[in-house]
Design an enzyme around this catalytic site. Structure first.
Site, PDB file in Angstrom:
ATOM      1  CD  GLN A  20      -3.347  -4.498   6.253  1.00  0.00           C
ATOM      2  OE1 GLN A  20      -3.533  -3.357   5.958  1.00  0.00           O
ATOM      3  NE2 GLN A  20      -3.832  -6.321   6.040  1.00  0.00           N
TER       4      GLN A  20
ATOM      5  CG  ASP B 163      -9.186  -0.356   5.159  1.00  0.00           C
ATOM      6  OD1 ASP B 163      -9.339  -0.487   3.915  1.00  0.00           O
ATOM      7  OD2 ASP B 163      -8.527  -0.472   5.920  1.00  0.00           O
TER       8      ASP B 163
ATOM      9  CE  LYS C 257      -3.916  -2.206   1.804  1.00  0.00           C
ATOM     10  NZ  LYS C 257      -4.629  -2.437   3.599  1.00  0.00           N
TER      11      LYS C 257
HETATM   12  N1  GUN Z   1      -6.665  -7.332   5.833  1.00  0.00           N
HETATM   13  C1  GUN Z   1      -7.694  -8.109   5.225  1.00  0.00           C
HETATM   14  N2  GUN Z   1      -7.941  -6.591   3.847  1.00  0.00           N
HETATM   15  C2  GUN Z   1      -7.998  -5.769   4.405  1.00  0.00           C
HETATM   16  C3  GUN Z   1      -8.040  -4.222   3.702  1.00  0.00           C
HETATM   17  O1  GUN Z   1      -8.620  -4.493   3.365  1.00  0.00           O
HETATM   18  N3  GUN Z   1      -7.788  -3.018   4.981  1.00  0.00           N
HETATM   19  C4  GUN Z   1      -7.514  -3.806   6.209  1.00  0.00           C
HETATM   20  N4  GUN Z   1      -7.550  -2.474   7.326  1.00  0.00           N
HETATM   21  N5  GUN Z   1      -6.726  -4.593   7.033  1.00  0.00           N
HETATM   22  C5  GUN Z   1      -7.162  -5.958   5.494  1.00  0.00           C
END
Ligand code: GUN
Length: 293
Positions: free
Chosen positions: A96, A119, A52
């Site tokens: 995350q 998100d 990311k």
């Molecule tokens: N863990 C797995 N997929 C995601 C996501 O799209 N965002 C976040 N913050 N954590 C995740």
């Protein structure tokens, strides 16, 4: 069979975002800034968060990686979130998942300001999605919608079967596919661990979206001829023949299902990269919303 190339599509979306960043900068506007909070040292989470941050660099965003030890208390994490909510430099941020067991993910999700929730996990944003109001769309489901759009896949009137009801994929994508919109206007069946006749339901799917987290669970006998198959699963399997010591496997037994499907996403290189593209799109939107005031 058409292979849906999520990696290529994600890079195309990123190129479009990079153009827009240059345009905004040319007009003297602020550069979008995404922060990512990573608690602990889960190997998969580190990989995702690094990807990311790297994508932010690629499109010309500012980024901040906030790494916290897995011993951090819930209260300390909530304080950190409050600081990010109030930091005018940060346009959007993510925490995350998964989090260590002693931290309640619901409290964390609800502590993030809905205006910075790129998100799309906050109840306010999920509620807006359900009502078809403008909002941040949850990143992975949004990535799936962009694949339908860019591959011109018809969704109206189709029977869409979703396998798995997680808060971050299954539940929101089932809402989004049923909305009066494109992509959407599907007739949706949401299936889960208590569903009877799962195989029979999957066999009726024109569009099958699998987000279960069980490696190669969906075999060819679950799939109707010419179905569109979207595989959200991603599991690490130990494999000493690989440099990293593991390989990635989806929820769909790719080789045999690909022979029946009209469109299919691979793992890796399918839905995963699109989650990042969506996150960047949401961050750009957060930054532009702020400009609008
Ligand atoms: N863990 C797995 N997929 C995601 C996501 O799209 N965002 C976040 N913050 N954590 C995740």
């Amino acid at each position: 069979m058409i292979l849906i190339d999520g990696k290529k599509t994600s890079l195309e979306v990123q190129d479009e975002i990079a153009e827009e960043v240059k345009y905004l900068q040319g007009k003297g506007k602020k550069t979008p800034h995404l922060a990512a909070v990573l608690v602990g040292s889960n190997g998969a989470s580190i990989t995702y968060v690094n990807a990311k941050v790297k994508a932010c660099e690629r499109v010309g965003f500012e980024s901040s990686l906030v790494r916290l030890p897995d011993t951090i208390s819930e209260e300390e994490l909530l304080n950190k979130i409050s600081k990010l909510n109030n930091d005018p430099e940060i346009d959007g941020f993510i925490v995350q998942l998964p989090l260590p067991d002693h931290i309640n993910p619901k409290k964390v999700t609800q502590a993030i300001s809905p205006n910075k929730d790129v998100d799309g996990f906050h109840p306010e944003n999920i509620g807006k999605v359900a009502l078809n109001l403008p909002s941040f769309l949850p990143a992975t489901p949004y990535g799936i919608l962009q694949l339908f759009e860019r591959y011109n896949i018809e969704t109206a009137g189709k029977h869409c079967v979703v396998v798995g009801r997680s808060n971050i994929v299954g539940a929101p994508i089932s809402i989004m596919m049923g909305r009066n919109a494109y992509p959407g206007n599907s007739t949706v069946t949401l299936t889960h661990s208590r569903t009877n006749n799962l195989k029979e339901l999957c066999q009726q799917a024109d569009i099958l979206i699998v987000a279960l987290g069980k490696q190669e669970f969906i075999t060819a006998d679950y799939v109707k001829e010419d179905a569109v198959v979207i595989d959200v699963g991603i599991t690490r399997i130990n494999d000493k023949t690989k440099k990293k010591g593991y390989r990635l496997v989806g929820d769909v037994k790719f080789d045999e299902v690909a022979e029946k499907a009209s469109f299919i996403t691979p793992v890796p290189g399918g839905v995963g990269p699109m989650t990042i593209a969506s996150l960047l799109k949401n961050t750009l939107l957060a930054s532009k919303n702020k400009i609008k005031g």
